[in-house]
Design a protein around this motif. Structure first.
Motif, PDB file in Angstrom:
ATOM      1  N   SER A   1       0.826  -1.204   0.000  1.00  0.00           N
ATOM      2  CA  SER A   1       0.000   0.000   0.000  1.00  0.00           C
ATOM      3  C   SER A   1       0.861   1.255   0.000  1.00  0.00           C
ATOM      4  O   SER A   1       0.546   2.241  -0.670  1.00  0.00           O
ATOM      5  CB  SER A   1      -0.942   0.017   1.203  1.00  0.00           C
ATOM      6  N   TYR A   2       1.963   1.226   0.747  1.00  0.00           N
ATOM      7  CA  TYR A   2       2.870   2.382   0.761  1.00  0.00           C
ATOM      8  C   TYR A   2       3.524   2.579  -0.601  1.00  0.00           C
ATOM      9  O   TYR A   2       3.696   3.713  -1.058  1.00  0.00           O
ATOM     10  CB  TYR A   2       3.933   2.234   1.852  1.00  0.00           C
TER      11      TYR A   2
ATOM     12  N   VAL B   1      -4.787  11.809   1.440  1.00  0.00           N
ATOM     13  CA  VAL B   1      -6.088  11.700   2.106  1.00  0.00           C
ATOM     14  C   VAL B   1      -6.613  10.272   1.991  1.00  0.00           C
ATOM     15  O   VAL B   1      -7.075   9.684   2.973  1.00  0.00           O
ATOM     16  CB  VAL B   1      -7.096  12.713   1.518  1.00  0.00           C
ATOM     17  N   LEU B   2      -6.517   9.709   0.815  1.00  0.00           N
ATOM     18  CA  LEU B   2      -6.952   8.327   0.598  1.00  0.00           C
ATOM     19  C   LEU B   2      -6.145   7.353   1.463  1.00  0.00           C
ATOM     20  O   LEU B   2      -6.713   6.450   2.086  1.00  0.00           O
ATOM     21  CB  LEU B   2      -6.812   7.961  -0.882  1.00  0.00           C
ATOM     22  N   ALA B   3      -4.834   7.544   1.509  1.00  0.00           N
ATOM     23  CA  ALA B   3      -3.971   6.657   2.298  1.00  0.00           C
ATOM     24  C   ALA B   3      -4.330   6.714   3.781  1.00  0.00           C
ATOM     25  O   ALA B   3      -4.413   5.670   4.444  1.00  0.00           O
ATOM     26  CB  ALA B   3      -2.509   7.029   2.085  1.00  0.00           C
TER      27      ALA B   3
ATOM     28  N   LEU C   1      -3.369   3.930   6.698  1.00  0.00           N
ATOM     29  CA  LEU C   1      -1.906   3.913   6.625  1.00  0.00           C
ATOM     30  C   LEU C   1      -1.327   4.991   7.530  1.00  0.00           C
ATOM     31  O   LEU C   1      -2.003   5.964   7.860  1.00  0.00           O
ATOM     32  CB  LEU C   1      -1.449   4.130   5.176  1.00  0.00           C
ATOM     33  N   ASN C   2      -0.077   4.815   7.898  1.00  0.00           N
ATOM     34  CA  ASN C   2       0.614   5.772   8.755  1.00  0.00           C
ATOM     35  C   ASN C   2       0.625   7.146   8.080  1.00  0.00           C
ATOM     36  O   ASN C   2       1.102   7.276   6.948  1.00  0.00           O
ATOM     37  CB  ASN C   2       2.049   5.288   9.001  1.00  0.00           C
ATOM     38  N   PRO C   3       0.123   8.179   8.770  1.00  0.00           N
ATOM     39  CA  PRO C   3       0.022   9.494   8.134  1.00  0.00           C
ATOM     40  C   PRO C   3       1.383  10.120   7.783  1.00  0.00           C
ATOM     41  O   PRO C   3       1.501  10.798   6.758  1.00  0.00           O
ATOM     42  CB  PRO C   3      -0.722  10.354   9.148  1.00  0.00           C
TER      43      PRO C   3
ATOM     44  N   ALA D   1      -2.942  16.200   4.575  1.00  0.00           N
ATOM     45  CA  ALA D   1      -2.672  15.076   5.480  1.00  0.00           C
ATOM     46  C   ALA D   1      -3.153  15.397   6.891  1.00  0.00           C
ATOM     47  O   ALA D   1      -3.803  14.563   7.541  1.00  0.00           O
ATOM     48  CB  ALA D   1      -1.182  14.756   5.485  1.00  0.00           C
ATOM     49  N   ALA D   2      -2.858  16.605   7.363  1.00  0.00           N
ATOM     50  CA  ALA D   2      -3.300  17.003   8.707  1.00  0.00           C
ATOM     51  C   ALA D   2      -4.821  17.062   8.783  1.00  0.00           C
ATOM     52  O   ALA D   2      -5.422  16.581   9.757  1.00  0.00           O
ATOM     53  CB  ALA D   2      -2.694  18.355   9.072  1.00  0.00           C
TER      54      ALA D   2
END
Length: 153
Positions: A10-11, A30-32, A37-39, A143-144
């Motif tokens: 995924s990464y 945003v999707l990840a 997943l780890n932000p 991301a935040a």
């Protein structure tokens, strides 16, 4: 075990998807994060993937411009560059390039913004600086927002 294996892939998908033209790192991060997943890693990989595409595009476009200028006689180039066009170019580089870099990824996409900047003959170092700054800003902001938004839900 399978779950951990899928997360590793995924990464890699985050990196590859954000490196694709017209796919923005802000959307991928945003999707990840939504997928769990780890932000921090998602942000770094999304930014890096998109940045590599931008840097490659700047380099290729610069080489194409150099090749084209070699084909065009010097007299023709000088006739095309009037005093007003040189002044307009200075104004664009000073004020328009930062605006294009900041607003471009949201309105027209990062790659299109880079192409416009290079067409307007902005110095490639300036284009790279402003696009890097813009990519970092938008990727971290989204991301935040995704992380804290999903944490609240």
């Amino acid at each position: 075990m399978l779950e951990e294996y899928l997360k590793e892939w995924s990464y890699l998908a985050v990196f590859i998807l954000s490196a694709l033209p017209w796919v923005e790192s802000a959307a991928i991060v945003v999707l990840a994060i939504a997928l769990g997943l780890n932000p921090i890693w998602s942000t770094i990989l999304a930014f890096t993937g998109n940045w590599i595409t931008v840097a490659l595009l700047i380099s290729l476009f610069h080489r194409w411009q150099e090749w084209r200028n070699k084909k065009q006689p010097a007299e023709v180039r000088q006739q095309q560059e009037s005093k007003k066009s040189r002044q307009a170019h200075k104004v664009f580089v000073k004020y328009g390039l930062p605006g294009l870099a900041v607003i471009g990824p949201l309105l027209i996409g990062t790659e299109v913004a880079v192409v416009f900047a290079m067409i307007f003959k902005a110095p490639r170092k300036n284009v790279l600086f402003w696009m890097t700054t813009s990519l970092a800003f938008w990727t971290v902001l989204f991301a935040a927002a995704a992380y804290y938004g999903f944490s609240i839900i």
